[in-house]
Design an enzyme around this catalytic site. Structure first.
Site, mmCIF file in Angstrom:
data_model
loop_
_atom_site.group_PDB
_atom_site.id
_atom_site.type_symbol
_atom_site.label_atom_id
_atom_site.label_comp_id
_atom_site.label_asym_id
_atom_site.label_seq_id
_atom_site.Cartn_x
_atom_site.Cartn_y
_atom_site.Cartn_z
ATOM 1 N N ALA A 1 0.823 -1.222 0.000
ATOM 2 C CA ALA A 1 0.000 0.000 0.000
ATOM 3 C C ALA A 1 0.859 1.276 0.000
ATOM 4 C CB ALA A 1 -0.937 -0.016 1.201
ATOM 5 N N HIS B 1 3.632 1.727 -1.824
ATOM 6 C CA HIS B 1 3.883 2.014 -3.245
ATOM 7 C C HIS B 1 2.616 2.557 -3.913
ATOM 8 C CE1 HIS B 1 6.875 -1.356 -2.561
ATOM 9 N NE2 HIS B 1 7.647 -0.427 -3.042
ATOM 10 N N GLY C 1 9.044 7.270 -1.383
ATOM 11 C CA GLY C 1 8.508 7.192 -0.025
ATOM 12 C C GLY C 1 9.438 7.869 0.977
ATOM 13 N N ASP D 1 12.149 5.911 3.167
ATOM 14 C CA ASP D 1 13.570 5.873 2.807
ATOM 15 C C ASP D 1 14.099 7.305 2.815
ATOM 16 O OD1 ASP D 1 13.980 2.968 2.099
ATOM 17 O OD2 ASP D 1 12.275 3.446 0.831
ATOM 18 N N GLN E 1 17.591 7.903 1.460
ATOM 19 C CA GLN E 1 17.581 7.763 -0.009
ATOM 20 C C GLN E 1 17.078 9.055 -0.665
ATOM 21 O OE1 GLN E 1 16.265 4.161 -2.320
ATOM 22 N NE2 GLN E 1 14.350 5.269 -2.456
ATOM 23 N N ARG F 1 10.224 -5.759 2.806
ATOM 24 C CA ARG F 1 10.986 -6.702 3.649
ATOM 25 C C ARG F 1 10.169 -7.207 4.840
ATOM 26 N NH1 ARG F 1 15.503 -3.391 1.711
ATOM 27 N NH2 ARG F 1 16.959 -4.802 0.681
HETATM 28 O O1 PAF Z 1 13.219 2.656 -3.010
HETATM 29 C C1 PAF Z 1 13.376 1.726 -3.833
HETATM 30 O O2 PAF Z 1 12.514 0.869 -4.021
HETATM 31 C C2 PAF Z 1 14.671 1.641 -4.626
HETATM 32 O O3 PAF Z 1 15.765 2.029 -3.856
HETATM 33 C C3 PAF Z 1 14.618 2.433 -5.947
HETATM 34 C C4 PAF Z 1 14.449 3.925 -5.696
HETATM 35 C C5 PAF Z 1 13.485 1.920 -6.810
HETATM 36 C C6 PAF Z 1 15.936 2.253 -6.716
HETATM 37 O O4 PAF Z 1 16.174 0.919 -7.006
#
Ligand code: PAF
Length: 280
Positions: A35, A37, A147, A150, A153, A187
């Site tokens: 959910a 994503h 998201g 992360d 990221q 995960r």
């Molecule tokens: O957040 C993720 O799922 C991955 O790190 C991404 C941004 C798709 C890069 O592979």
């Protein structure tokens, strides 16, 4: 929904989608959609004229010994979910298409890319930045959705977009949680029911810190100690980091102010989970 596996075809399809000034939104993923994503896809759908997504389990962001081989792969179910959200085109290349033999160029985001998960997982953010830079070149979206779970990221990718003049707006979307507070993650599929119960400690530690901040405590050393007290109560939870940092640089701060990032990573058994909050 059109499914494309080749770079050249995807570039062509996306160029046509952008015709007549249409705004193209992009949701990059590694599949095993949940959910969280879907919330990114819905936001993209609401804000853009046409939308693309990608599913690619990027080998470059997994170190040897990490969970690349067992990372959940649910391609058919993922396609059903994306189709139901009216995604226009899905890019699903294989590793040879993304990294043809002889490809040697990578994107490293120095400093910010070496902090938090970048410190615990050396090379991880080089893998992320490299694949996202490539995906941006293939799709050329005006907006891309990630998201907030992360958070590190997102900080790395914002720095990359600034430094390399990508013409794309990055949109960070709120963390989606199960009703008991566990942040959704692909995960989470690895967790036994006992481990899932233990994993809730991450959220509890963050809530403790939030509560302390609401009560007037701003000193990060005290806040981290308060969060660690909670994390220590759970068996078999091995803390990787509990850090309070500037959300852009990921450098530690001494006082938690509005916009400061409180981030935690811990192993529950062999599963590494992350969670965070932004100070209100
Ligand atoms: O957040 C993720 O799922 C991955 O790190 C991404 C941004 C798709 C890069 O592979």
């Amino acid at each position: 929904m059109q499914i494309v596996t080749k770079v050249a075809e995807m570039q062509d399809v996306c160029r046509k989608l952008r015709l007549n000034g249409r705004m193209l939104g992009f949701v990059p993923t590694m599949g095993a959609l949940h959910a969280g994503h879907i919330s990114l896809v819905r936001r993209a759908r609401a804000e853009c004229d046409v939308i693309s997504a990608s599913i690619f389990v990027n080998p470059l962001q997994f170190a040897p010994g990490e969970d690349l081989a067992r990372y959940p792969r649910t391609f058919e179910e993922d396609c059903r979910l994306l189709e139901a959200e009216n995604v226009d085109v899905l890019f699903a290349p294989d590793a040879a298409e993304m990294y043809p033999q002889g490809a040697v160029t990578t994107v490293s985001v120095a400093g910010v890319g070496d902090r938090l998960d970048g410190a615990s997982r050396p090379g991880h953010f080089t893998g992320v930045a490299t694949v996202v830079a490539k995906l941006f070149h293939v799709v050329s979206p005006q907006r891309a959705y990630f998201g907030q779970k992360d958070a590190a990221q997102l900080a790395v990718l914002r720095q990359m977009v600034r430094d390399l003049n990508f013409h794309v707006e990055l949109v960070g979307c709120a963390i989606v949680r199960d009703p008991d507070g566990l942040a959704l993650s692909s995960r989470n599929k690895y967790l036994s029911s006992m481990e899932r119960a233990r994993a809730l400690t991450l959220h509890r530690a963050l809530r403790q810190i939030e509560h302390m901040i609401a009560s007037g405590e701003r000193r990060t050393a005290q806040l981290i100690a308060g969060g660690m007290e909670i994390l220590k109560t759970a068996d078999e939870v091995r803390v990787d980091y509990l850090s309070i940092v500037n959300a852009n640089t990921l450098l530690p701060v001494t006082s938690a102010e509005a916009g400061t990032l409180v981030a935690v990573a811990a192993y529950i058994g062999t599963t590494r989970l992350i969670d965070n909050l932004l100070v209100a």
